[in-house]
Write an enzyme that holds these catalytic residues in place. Sequence first.
Site, PDB file in Angstrom:
ATOM      1  N   ASP A 121       3.889   8.476   6.514  1.00 41.53           N
ATOM      2  CA  ASP A 121       4.584   8.678   5.243  1.00 41.53           C
ATOM      3  C   ASP A 121       3.856   9.737   4.420  1.00 41.53           C
ATOM      4  O   ASP A 121       2.756  10.154   4.778  1.00 41.53           O
ATOM      5  CB  ASP A 121       4.719   7.349   4.474  1.00 41.53           C
ATOM      6  CG  ASP A 121       3.427   6.540   4.463  1.00 41.53           C
ATOM      7  OD1 ASP A 121       2.341   7.115   4.737  1.00 41.53           O
ATOM      8  OD2 ASP A 121       3.484   5.338   4.183  1.00 41.53           O
ATOM      9  N   ASP A 151       3.379  -6.094  -1.347  1.00 44.94           N
ATOM     10  CA  ASP A 151       4.793  -6.471  -1.446  1.00 44.94           C
ATOM     11  C   ASP A 151       5.472  -6.532  -0.075  1.00 44.94           C
ATOM     12  O   ASP A 151       6.693  -6.654   0.007  1.00 44.94           O
ATOM     13  CB  ASP A 151       5.546  -5.503  -2.377  1.00 44.94           C
ATOM     14  CG  ASP A 151       5.553  -4.062  -1.857  1.00 44.94           C
ATOM     15  OD1 ASP A 151       4.998  -3.802  -0.760  1.00 44.94           O
ATOM     16  OD2 ASP A 151       6.116  -3.193  -2.553  1.00 44.94           O
ATOM     17  N   HIS A 195       5.514  -4.124   2.255  1.00 43.14           N
ATOM     18  CA  HIS A 195       6.029  -2.866   2.809  1.00 43.14           C
ATOM     19  C   HIS A 195       5.250  -2.429   4.047  1.00 43.14           C
ATOM     20  O   HIS A 195       4.073  -2.761   4.211  1.00 43.14           O
ATOM     21  CB  HIS A 195       6.082  -1.754   1.750  1.00 43.14           C
ATOM     22  CG  HIS A 195       4.778  -1.192   1.311  1.00 43.14           C
ATOM     23  ND1 HIS A 195       4.546  -0.779   0.026  1.00 43.14           N
ATOM     24  CD2 HIS A 195       3.609  -0.935   1.961  1.00 43.14           C
ATOM     25  CE1 HIS A 195       3.324  -0.293  -0.086  1.00 43.14           C
ATOM     26  NE2 HIS A 195       2.734  -0.386   1.076  1.00 43.14           N
ATOM     27  N   GLU A 244       9.846   0.019   1.013  1.00 39.04           N
ATOM     28  CA  GLU A 244       9.671  -1.033   0.016  1.00 39.04           C
ATOM     29  C   GLU A 244      10.677  -2.166   0.259  1.00 39.04           C
ATOM     30  O   GLU A 244      11.604  -2.018   1.059  1.00 39.04           O
ATOM     31  CB  GLU A 244       9.850  -0.428  -1.385  1.00 39.04           C
ATOM     32  CG  GLU A 244       8.809   0.631  -1.760  1.00 39.04           C
ATOM     33  CD  GLU A 244       7.408   0.065  -2.042  1.00 39.04           C
ATOM     34  OE1 GLU A 244       7.038  -0.972  -1.474  1.00 39.04           O
ATOM     35  OE2 GLU A 244       6.689   0.707  -2.840  1.00 39.04           O
TER      36      GLU A 244
HETATM   37  P1  PGA Z   1      -4.132  -0.375   1.801  1.00 37.44           P
HETATM   38  O1  PGA Z   1      -2.606   0.058   1.822  1.00 37.44           O
HETATM   39  O2  PGA Z   1      -4.600  -0.338   3.216  1.00 37.44           O
HETATM   40  O3  PGA Z   1      -4.842   0.639   0.964  1.00 37.44           O
HETATM   41  O4  PGA Z   1      -4.201  -1.748   1.232  1.00 37.44           O
HETATM   42  C1  PGA Z   1      -1.746  -0.582   2.717  1.00 37.44           C
HETATM   43  C2  PGA Z   1      -0.306  -0.141   2.495  1.00 37.44           C
HETATM   44  O5  PGA Z   1       0.096   0.101   1.350  1.00 37.44           O
HETATM   45  O6  PGA Z   1       0.433  -0.060   3.473  1.00 37.44           O
END
Ligand code: PGA
Length: 260
Positions: free
Chosen positions: A67, A136, A138, A143
């Site tokens: 992404d 959340d 995702h 999302e």
């Molecule tokens: P993080 O992000 O590894 O910094 O917790 C994970 C994500 O948002 O997919």
Amino acid sequence: MEIVIVPDPAAAGELIAAAITDLLTDKPEALLGVATGSTPLPIYQSLAARVADGRLDASRARICQLDEYVGLPAGHPESYRSVVLREVVEPLGLTEDSFLGPDGNAEDIAAAAIAYDRALAEAGGVDLQILGIGTDGHIGFNEPCSSLSSRTRIKTLTRQTRVDNARFFDSIDQVPHHVITQGIGTILEARHLVLLATGEAKAEAVALAVEGPLAAVVPASALQLHQHATVVVDEAAASKLKLAGYFRDTYAAKPAWQGL
Ligand code: PGA
């Protein structure tokens, strides 16, 4: 879906780096899909250490992005292109020639998203996709309520994700609202999905994704549809799994030849 509970993030990094080493031994030009964020860093550190001491030859590996933020200036240190080049491509001794990613600065973002989806297919598809999980639920930047068959496209970040990612910027106002993300349908086309979650803050999302119903409101639950999905969690991220005992027994009794 296989759930592997490991003691800590370092052990998770070693385990996944070992699986990637096996993949690149069998298929040196494998396309490795990488995630950004803090969670996968132990994987990349272990991979770099393996390259440095000769346990891994990654010289023909190809790396692709999951992404990207929309609208950060080219070369911005927090664009995911910059992050992946810094954290993965350069430490593995690779160059930008081995790297694929979407153009978050394209004039036509919709077309750039479609072009990236097509480029992944033309590259032969992703062999192993590393995933994180948002608080959340995702995956990528899909999302809650993203279509389970979505393709690479523009998405709007939730306020929660922007709050979670504000630590990489001077303030939350600098966190873009929009991103290009591989769709859930795109992610599901990778041959092997490896989701890593560490820390207590991810325990609820992990439990919903692994043991809850398949639901667009928890995008990571889409891994339930994949033939070869591995979820690696440390003790803290596993703390809300009802079937933790079963997952531990299964992994302890797993034949070594199966790998991850
Ligand atoms: P993080 O992000 O590894 O910094 O917790 C994970 C994500 O948002 O997919």
